[in-house]
Design an enzyme around this catalytic site. Structure first.
Site, PDB file in Angstrom:
ATOM      1  CG  ASN A 148      23.121 -18.529  -4.830  1.00  0.00           C
ATOM      2  OD1 ASN A 148      23.240 -19.608  -5.403  1.00  0.00           O
ATOM      3  ND2 ASN A 148      21.925 -18.041  -4.500  1.00  0.00           N
TER       4      ASN A 148
ATOM      5  CB  SER B 191      23.066 -18.574  -8.833  1.00  0.00           C
ATOM      6  OG  SER B 191      22.710 -17.647  -7.829  1.00  0.00           O
TER       7      SER B 191
ATOM      8  CG  ASP C  45      15.590 -23.460  -4.287  1.00  0.00           C
ATOM      9  OD1 ASP C  45      16.411 -23.059  -3.450  1.00  0.00           O
ATOM     10  OD2 ASP C  45      14.631 -22.764  -4.688  1.00  0.00           O
TER      11      ASP C  45
HETATM   12  C1  IPE Z   1      18.929 -21.190  -7.383  1.00  0.00           C
HETATM   13  O1  IPE Z   1      18.358 -21.141  -6.140  1.00  0.00           O
HETATM   14  C2  IPE Z   1      20.402 -21.423  -7.268  1.00  0.00           C
HETATM   15  C3  IPE Z   1      20.804 -22.720  -6.742  1.00  0.00           C
HETATM   16  C4  IPE Z   1      20.021 -23.726  -6.461  1.00  0.00           C
HETATM   17  C5  IPE Z   1      22.212 -22.877  -6.560  1.00  0.00           C
HETATM   18  P1  IPE Z   1      18.110 -19.764  -5.365  1.00  0.00           P
HETATM   19  O2  IPE Z   1      17.533 -20.124  -4.066  1.00  0.00           O
HETATM   20  O3  IPE Z   1      19.339 -18.942  -5.370  1.00  0.00           O
HETATM   21  O4  IPE Z   1      17.050 -19.056  -6.326  1.00  0.00           O
HETATM   22  P2  IPE Z   1      16.018 -17.874  -6.034  1.00  0.00           P
HETATM   23  O5  IPE Z   1      16.767 -16.778  -5.355  1.00  0.00           O
HETATM   24  O6  IPE Z   1      14.930 -18.429  -5.155  1.00  0.00           O
HETATM   25  O7  IPE Z   1      15.504 -17.513  -7.386  1.00  0.00           O
HETATM   26  C1  IPE Z   2      19.706 -24.150  -2.497  1.00  0.00           C
HETATM   27  O1  IPE Z   2      19.040 -24.005  -1.298  1.00  0.00           O
HETATM   28  C2  IPE Z   2      21.207 -24.095  -2.352  1.00  0.00           C
HETATM   29  C3  IPE Z   2      21.818 -22.850  -2.827  1.00  0.00           C
HETATM   30  C4  IPE Z   2      21.226 -21.837  -3.407  1.00  0.00           C
HETATM   31  C5  IPE Z   2      23.246 -22.736  -2.617  1.00  0.00           C
HETATM   32  P1  IPE Z   2      18.711 -22.573  -0.704  1.00  0.00           P
HETATM   33  O2  IPE Z   2      19.837 -22.140   0.149  1.00  0.00           O
HETATM   34  O3  IPE Z   2      18.342 -21.622  -1.793  1.00  0.00           O
HETATM   35  O4  IPE Z   2      17.445 -22.883   0.203  1.00  0.00           O
HETATM   36  P2  IPE Z   2      16.135 -22.018   0.314  1.00  0.00           P
HETATM   37  O5  IPE Z   2      15.610 -21.818  -1.073  1.00  0.00           O
HETATM   38  O6  IPE Z   2      16.520 -20.731   0.962  1.00  0.00           O
HETATM   39  O7  IPE Z   2      15.228 -22.846   1.151  1.00  0.00           O
HETATM   40 MG    MG Z   3      16.600 -21.144  -2.708  1.00  0.00          MG
END
Ligand code: IPE
Ligand code: IPE
Ligand code: MG
Length: 263
Positions: free
Chosen positions: A86, A83, A38
């Protein structure tokens, strides 16, 4: 890696790596590590870049950590790449991520093969393009003969969705009379999950400061240890990964019982 272990003709970097790995007690290494990668977006925003630049940089981190796991003899590495939630993101970001998976498979398959890695995707196939799904199957097939680390990429994955799919599979088998409802025990249920045959998750790592599971491996992480860092995924290093494993090595895992040392 044997060169690194024997110290024969090893470069300074290789010797440094061995010293780094030696920090982790050998008999207390996790079998299955799961990572919530993340903070790509926050990393990019912090540099005045588009969120997508963070995802591209995150792939580089993934490659390094995957190789570290191979070096350390980790049995299973599972990473959360996309996810089921996502899909709520803006379409251009989703499209960028799907292209990134496709490119990753094209560019990294040789390296994974050279590392004897077995690749498997966890999650739903619907929603992803037919071409990408085909590529995912081809990559899994090509690496299926390997006997090294299992590398699970959770893409279009949700823990609740995985459990529901397993329940549907088992209910369908029961309706056909193939199994009796009372035969559905932990072993049968686990075999119906996407992670069939993998050992349970020992350690879940989440980068970027949020303290939640976000629907990742809900069943498999039932007795996992958790390790969180504020570091955004693109800045996460093998050194910090080793910090997590050293910390894990000192945890007392009781599994509901009592610690033999009485603590
Ligand atoms: C979890 O991260 C999913 C991945 C790392 C692929 P998210 O960024 O989607 O999670 P939330 O929305 O902060 O819970
Ligand atoms: C994790 O990084 C990757 C995916 C969820 C695909 P994020 O895209 O969630 O990055 P933040 O949490 O917004 O910084
Ligand atoms: Mg994230």
């Amino acid at each position: 890696m044997w060169k690194k272990i024997l110290g024969l003709g090893a470069s300074k970097e290789e010797k440094d790596l061995v010293a780094l790995y030696d920090r982790i007690p050998k008999d207390r290494r996790p079998r299955h590590v799961a990572i919530i990668m993340d903070g790509n977006g926050r990393w990019a925003e912090g540099q005045g870049l588009l969120r997508t630049a963070g995802h591209a940089q995150g792939v580089k981190t993934l490659e390094r950590i995957m190789e570290t796991c191979v070096d350390l003899g980790i049995e299973v590495l599972t990473v959360y790449a996309f996810s089921t939630e996502n899909w709520k993101r803006p379409r251009p970001e989703v499209d960028f991520l799907m292209n990134l998976f496709s490119e990753y498979l094209d560019k990294k398959i040789e390296k994974m093969d050279a590392n004897h890695v077995r690749l498997r995707f966890l999650g739903r196939e619907d929603g992803m393009s037919g071409m990408l799904v085909q590529k995912m199957h081809a990559a899994e097939g090509r690496l299926a003969k390997n006997d090294g680390m299992i590398f699970n990429i959770a893409a279009n994955y949700g823990g609740q969705d995985e459990i529901l799919r397993a329940v549907q599979t088992l209910a369908a088998r029961a309706a056909k009379g193939e199994i009796a409802p009372e035969d559905i025990d932990e072993k049968v249920f686990e075999a119906a999950l996407d992670t069939a045959d993998d050992p349970p998750v020992d350690l879940v790592i989440r980068t970027s400061g949020d303290l939640r599971l976000s629907n990742f491996l809900l069943w498999q992480a039932a007795y996992a240890e958790f390790w969180f860092t504020k570091t955004n995924w693109p800045d996460f290093t093998p050194e910090e990964f080793v910090d997590a494993l050293v910390d894990f090595a000192h945890r007392k895992r009781r599994f509901g019982g009592l610690d033999p040392s009485g603590k």
